[in-house]
Write an enzyme that holds these catalytic residues in place. Sequence first.
Site, PDB file in Angstrom:
ATOM      1  N   TYR A  35     -16.450 -37.274  32.422  1.00  9.23           N
ATOM      2  CA  TYR A  35     -17.577 -36.351  32.280  1.00  9.23           C
ATOM      3  C   TYR A  35     -18.114 -35.778  33.587  1.00  9.23           C
ATOM      4  CZ  TYR A  35     -22.414 -34.895  31.257  1.00  9.23           C
ATOM      5  OH  TYR A  35     -23.580 -34.196  31.170  1.00  9.23           O
ATOM      6  N   ASN A  78     -25.264 -41.975  46.948  1.00 10.88           N
ATOM      7  CA  ASN A  78     -25.023 -41.765  45.530  1.00 10.88           C
ATOM      8  C   ASN A  78     -24.780 -43.134  44.930  1.00 10.88           C
ATOM      9  OD1 ASN A  78     -24.128 -40.961  42.945  1.00 10.88           O
ATOM     10  ND2 ASN A  78     -22.031 -40.802  43.677  1.00 10.88           N
ATOM     11  N   GLY A  79     -25.532 -43.505  43.914  1.00 11.70           N
ATOM     12  CA  GLY A  79     -25.295 -44.779  43.251  1.00 11.70           C
ATOM     13  C   GLY A  79     -26.558 -45.548  42.973  1.00 11.70           C
ATOM     14  N   CYS A 132     -25.788 -38.419  41.773  1.00 10.27           N
ATOM     15  CA  CYS A 132     -26.200 -37.624  42.915  1.00 10.27           C
ATOM     16  C   CYS A 132     -24.940 -37.224  43.658  1.00 10.27           C
ATOM     17  CB  CYS A 132     -27.128 -38.415  43.823  1.00 10.27           C
ATOM     18  SG  CYS A 132     -28.670 -38.950  43.034  1.00 10.27           S
ATOM     19  N   GLY A 167     -26.516 -32.965  40.614  1.00  7.91           N
ATOM     20  CA  GLY A 167     -27.957 -33.129  40.733  1.00  7.91           C
ATOM     21  C   GLY A 167     -28.653 -31.811  40.949  1.00  7.91           C
TER      22      GLY A 167
END
Length: 498
Positions: free
Chosen positions: A278, A139-140, A39, A65
């Site tokens: 990535y 995020n996470g 995210c 996202g």
Amino acid sequence: MSYEIKTGNKQEAPILWTGDFYNEGTGSGDIFDTLKEECGVFGVFGHPEAASMSYYGLHALQHRGEESAGICVADGRDFNYHRGMGLVKEVFDKDKIASLVGDMSIGHVRYSTSGDSRLTNAQPLVFKYRDGDLAIATNGNIVNEPLIRKQLEQGGSIFQTTSDTEVLAHLIARSQKDFVEATKDALSQLVGGFAFLLMTNDKLIVASDTHGLRPLVMGRLGEAYVFASESCALEVIGAQLVRDIEPGELLVLDQNGFREERFAEPKRKALCAMEYIYFARPDSDLNGSNLHSARKRMGSRMALEAFVDADIVTGVPDSSISAAIGYAEQTGIPYELGLIKNKYTGRTFIQPSQELREQGVKMKLSAVRRVVEGQRVVMIDDSIVRGTTSRRIVNLLREAGAVEVHVRITSPPFKNPCFYGIDTPDRRELIASYKTIAEMCKEINADSLAFLSPDGLIQSIGGYNSDDYKGGLCLSCFDNDYPTQVDFGGEEKDGCSC
């Protein structure tokens, strides 16, 4: 709806679309079995156009996202917020942004998951509690979230979402301390990788987990402070990158100014290596290292570790282009655009024809026949998850006339699930966990296959300049060495439900 993909002599099981748009609820059943984005978070403090800044920042983080987006703004007294399913440009228009008045904001983009694709999980999550309004974006992943949720529910808490972010709100609300101290106590109970932005009517709090697993950076735009998952989001609004948020750090921004505090002492630094490999955009900088440059060094190191004589080098777009350039420069083999990605086949095709469905991967990726025909091709990619995507791409090149396809992966074999925010398959579905490299090579129909060594990865990213353990990286998906506790007696969670 369903379609079948024929790859060589194999016919794979149909993939079903269950939602109104292509990437709704598909999860790991997508055409590409690549790892799912995490995210993205974006925050602004002290800018009169905080909502507009957040809109542009989230647009720059869209790659993290595509399922939902949201912005919450505070003007010192009240909250105004809007959330919706879809891309940032679909969720917000000029009128919605104009209605979000305030000089402080937090925003979020969420990636597509299977089973939890619904508006209630869109962030920022907004709550009413005893001291006013509270909004949270993260995020996470909180590994011990199921255990904490169970304890809270047994104590009378009622949850409105399946997002692990809501756990933090409950822990804060149950504390008798002031908001900042309550937040510190709550964060200290969480195990996992997370970057949090919390906002009240008059405060913005920024926090990173004690290992710095998830990226979070700070910038300045005039007198305003800006926070983002990646530095590319700062660039788009003209903000200057100041620094990364440190592990265990907690920043408080309010009418009294800017304060640097801690909710816990930092532990060994372990930024997710997949950010470099990535996830992050090539124009972002993490821990002082530019992503494009790091990926070029990965490709160069890959050439030194596993050279193969060939006619052209091509990268699987988009994340592997930089590494392919590095491989080509190191070897002297020409770099060519042998593969082209169609960027408009995500949410934009609603009812694909049966003929297109049968083409499967070709809707998203095409081989350039005039480039690869009759050539020995080195195909550079960032990772292999299940192996199905690699096999499809290798066969695309063969169908376009490539006489040899040599696959080079600029990461070590991906063998273990992630517990810190990447939506990975079960270990049993990770091809590297149960097949040798030779067996994987045969499975993906390549002439040869090689992976970048862990040491090569660390040195490429810049770890040779660092005294940190493993170059300050988390390599657990490669070596099973997790920086935190991940086993909570069955009461733990992997993947990401932020």
